[in-house]
Design an enzyme around this catalytic site. Sequence first.
Site, PDB file in Angstrom:
ATOM      1  N   GLU A 142      24.275 -90.195  54.168  1.00 54.49           N
ATOM      2  CA  GLU A 142      24.322 -90.379  52.714  1.00 54.49           C
ATOM      3  C   GLU A 142      23.448 -89.344  52.008  1.00 54.49           C
ATOM      4  OE1 GLU A 142      24.639 -94.867  51.507  1.00 54.49           O
ATOM      5  OE2 GLU A 142      23.487 -94.713  53.337  1.00 54.49           O
ATOM      6  N   LYS A 180      18.802 -80.333  68.892  1.00 57.67           N
ATOM      7  CA  LYS A 180      18.017 -80.609  67.684  1.00 57.67           C
ATOM      8  C   LYS A 180      17.302 -81.941  67.880  1.00 57.67           C
ATOM      9  CE  LYS A 180      18.355 -80.987  62.641  1.00 57.67           C
ATOM     10  NZ  LYS A 180      17.691 -82.298  62.561  1.00 57.67           N
TER      11      LYS A 180
END
EC number: 6.5.1.2
Length: 689
Positions: free
Chosen positions: A42, A123
């Site tokens: 979001e 990552k």
Amino acid sequence: MQNIDLISEQEAKKLLKELADKIAMYNHAYYIEDNPLVSDSEYDQLFNINLKLENTFPHLVLSNSPSKKVGANITNKFAKVIHQAPMLSLSNAFDEDDLRDFLERIKNFLRINEFTPIFCEPKIDGVSFSAIYKNGLFITGATRGDGYVGEDITMNIKTIKNFPHKIDNAPEFLEVRGEIYIEKQDFLNLNKEQEAQNRGKFANPRNAAAGSIRQLDVAITAQRPLKYFIYSGGVTEQNLASTQEQLLTKLKALSFSVNEISKLASSEEEIFAFYEYLKTNRHNLPYEIDGVVYKLNNFAMQNRMGFIARSPRFAIAHKFPAIIGQTKLLSITVQVGRTGMLTPVAELDPIEIGGVVVSRATLHNFQDIARKDVRIKDYVFLQRAGDVIPQITGVDISKRSNDTVKFDTPVFCPSCNSKLRYVSEDIIIRCDNGLNCPAQNYERICHFVSKNAMDIEGLGRKQVAFLIDKRLISNPLDIFFLKEKNETNLIRLENMDGWGKKSVANLFKNIEKSQKISLQRFIYALGIRHIGEQNAKLLAREFGSYNNFIAQMELLSKNDSDIYQKLNDLEGIGDKILVDIVDFFYVKENTQLIKRLGSVLNIEDYQETREQNILTGKIVVFTGSLSTISRVEAKEIAEKLGAKVTASVSLNTDLVIAGVNGGSKLKKAKELNIKIIDEVEWLAFIKNA
């Protein structure tokens, strides 16, 4: 949200302002409070809308645009560290097209036709940090902060197992940058410990790592299972190697932990293959990863490409899609926390996602429910990306039936029915009824008896709920009269379900044992919003004794400006925390309860662990530039000698140390007739202290 492709300039101007404010709030919650208000996906969606609007209307870009900033403004709890070079974030690629665009930009910028090697690394979903070494000795560690100025976490980093304090054969000056993280199993074990001690559980490993490394009390950090990987040499990396691959080999030789799972890709196909491999196998790794980082391997080419406002042109993060599931939303329950904050939780038809059976999910906040139009009996989409409870990302409208029920944001507390207070545009809703709210009262008692507070063994959440239900206790004070009350009861506690003579005898013994307590632990046990163990220690140190503490707090509740200023001068007690303290003691029931607790407890005066010396208890302020030592080092020396270092000059200040260009603090010290010494006098002063 309306179609931004059709938006007018006036609408874009308004929306950019709204996005800047909203993203800044989310950044503060994520980076500073370690308490994200929305999911990563979001956040990324809002950020990308902001970028698209700025590309369409470049003349409307705001000075505080999120596209120009990294992280969030840092707090005053830690000393500040200016980064040798900015610690920027990475731009994101969400699909193969984004990645191909990145590779094409490299070719166009460097004016080459052939594929140039790309270094691929996992990552890590952790906390970025920088570490500085001089002549092989670790001297400074810092968080990313806002990218330009970080927080000094040197002592915290030193507690990380296997992090080198001294490096052999190191260059005269060395910077390394990396990620601090907590492994999955360690995270689960940590949350079990938190639960056993009646402390809040962490939402995910990243939050746990962030909350652990940013502790003011280094002893707490030392207890946390933190690990790290180094992936960069910061400003010094190009003195160590000419490529990223060579750099990691060099860093490993210097005794740093580097991630062995990496690949030097020689083609686009190899990049995609590595991404698919990690995406498929990430659940088998001991730590959380949320994507792959791609960098130009060659440092000379990296230099040519340079940077944009908040990220390098030569690197990008390719995010993994979250693990998705779909199930029915059975109901929405509202939980009331210890400090009165309300949290909506989705109760779900159980579903397995990523090997875990899920029956509850977070809805983040009440505004989130309305924005997504989530209704009870809807079929909802879930995503799970390492969180303890997953997130609801949306609704399958095609399955919506006529019997779905819209959720009404509460106006009254579900526990005590008092009127609620709305904060931050409905994102935060609080019940201010305090001890009169059963839910808050229960949570506050649980906190009061927890390990780092009163430490009453045998009195966990389950036992507290039982005693409240049986009307044996209704507040923290009742605990100390439980034995007396039990002796007069028709049905004694030892004869009730779940109890026995031995467990009850042990409980009473532990209650009696807990009645002797230090002032700082007592203050922490009160459960004042934002007063953790370190801030409780600051207050205990400032006021010294229980009698002085309660007397001063009563004056504070009557708007005594001197006490307010005294607290405001304390390093670590900012405006927000000060308001929370005032609000707590403004409630008469709180003050009355504390006084009654003081009459049954043996609350020990604050004891300074260090030897008394000339600086013990003195309030010291540094101003201007020091030439022989850094401000951070000077502050540490002063604190080790018992001084309290504050950021501003006031009537309570005992000593001001003035370097070059002292400025307004020096001027104010002269006006208030406060003792002022220069750097040479300060060095002589501490030598004899």
